[in-house]
Design a protein around this motif. Structure first.
Motif, PDB file in Angstrom:
ATOM      1  N   UNK A   1      10.645   2.005   8.509  1.00  0.00           N
ATOM      2  CA  UNK A   1       9.674   2.672   7.642  1.00  0.00           C
ATOM      3  C   UNK A   1      10.411   3.208   6.429  1.00  0.00           C
ATOM      4  N   UNK A   2       9.843   2.971   5.251  1.00  0.00           N
ATOM      5  CA  UNK A   2      10.443   3.428   4.001  1.00  0.00           C
ATOM      6  C   UNK A   2       9.442   4.328   3.278  1.00  0.00           C
ATOM      7  N   UNK A   3       9.783   5.602   3.124  1.00  0.00           N
ATOM      8  CA  UNK A   3       8.946   6.556   2.401  1.00  0.00           C
ATOM      9  C   UNK A   3       9.454   6.652   0.969  1.00  0.00           C
ATOM     10  N   UNK A   4       8.522   6.588   0.005  1.00  0.00           N
ATOM     11  CA  UNK A   4       8.914   6.599  -1.406  1.00  0.00           C
ATOM     12  C   UNK A   4       8.172   7.692  -2.156  1.00  0.00           C
ATOM     13  N   UNK A   5       8.730   8.094  -3.300  1.00  0.00           N
ATOM     14  CA  UNK A   5       8.053   8.998  -4.212  1.00  0.00           C
ATOM     15  C   UNK A   5       8.710   8.884  -5.579  1.00  0.00           C
ATOM     16  N   UNK A   6       7.944   9.244  -6.613  1.00  0.00           N
ATOM     17  CA  UNK A   6       8.445   9.180  -7.980  1.00  0.00           C
ATOM     18  C   UNK A   6       8.268  10.533  -8.650  1.00  0.00           C
TER      19      UNK A   6
ATOM     20  N   UNK B   1       5.102   4.912 -12.575  1.00  0.00           N
ATOM     21  CA  UNK B   1       6.351   5.391 -11.973  1.00  0.00           C
ATOM     22  C   UNK B   1       6.338   5.152 -10.457  1.00  0.00           C
ATOM     23  N   UNK B   2       5.214   5.436  -9.807  1.00  0.00           N
ATOM     24  CA  UNK B   2       5.100   5.190  -8.370  1.00  0.00           C
ATOM     25  C   UNK B   2       5.240   3.700  -8.065  1.00  0.00           C
TER      26      UNK B   2
ATOM     27  N   UNK C   1      -3.742   6.639  -5.130  1.00  0.00           N
ATOM     28  CA  UNK C   1      -4.174   5.694  -6.160  1.00  0.00           C
ATOM     29  C   UNK C   1      -3.405   4.372  -6.041  1.00  0.00           C
ATOM     30  N   UNK C   2      -2.115   4.428  -5.760  1.00  0.00           N
ATOM     31  CA  UNK C   2      -1.308   3.224  -5.572  1.00  0.00           C
ATOM     32  C   UNK C   2      -1.755   2.470  -4.327  1.00  0.00           C
TER      33      UNK C   2
END
Length: 154
Positions: A75-80, A118-119, A146-147
């Protein structure tokens, strides 16, 4: 039993404090950053505690129709991080594998038009990074609804 460590929270809040200093000129003390990260980690841990309903012989145990099953595999959690007046934006990821290995990553790049871009750029970077780390399957998590809608519907 799941072990809850505040390490990802601490790293995330150090990153946020760094961005506040670099982009907004705001100084946050290391102690304040650590305390905030630990508080948020504890709040998150407590929010994950689910009370089991009392057994009722007449009621069958069912999950809500929109419940998402827990992911299998890494699992890969992302944020911008994006601000309209900045020349750069940043992104980060926390990648956890099934065997408990955690990989952290971050980057910065030239400014994009809006936070959604950016996301999206962060998601693309995390996808490329996971491929470079020899992961052929990955579950990605983001706080950008939204993404998610854009990917699911369009």
């Amino acid at each position: 039993m799941m072990v809850h460590t505040p390490a990802p929270w601490i790293i995330w809040y150090i990153w946020k404090a760094r961005n506040d200093k670099a982009f907004n000129g705001k100084d946050t003390s290391p102690l304040e950053t650590l305390q905030l990260a630990q508080s948020e980690a504890e709040t998150w841990r407590l929010a994950q505690i689910v009370d089991k309903p009392h057994d009722d012989d007449d009621a069958a145990e069912t999950s809500p129709p929109d419940a998402v099953p827990p992911p299998h595999g890494p699992v890969c959690s992302i944020d911008a991080s994006w601000h309209k007046d900045d020349h750069l934006f940043g992104g980060g990821m926390v990648l956890k594998t099934e065997d408990g290995v955690t990989t952290y990553g971050s980057f910065s790049s030239n400014r994009v038009l809006n936070p959604l871009h950016a996301e999206f750029q962060t998601l693309m970077w995390a996808m490329k990074s996971s491929i470079q780390l020899d992961h052929i399957a990955m579950t990605f998590e983001t706080d950008c609804l939204q993404l998610v809608h854009l990917i699911e519907e369009d």
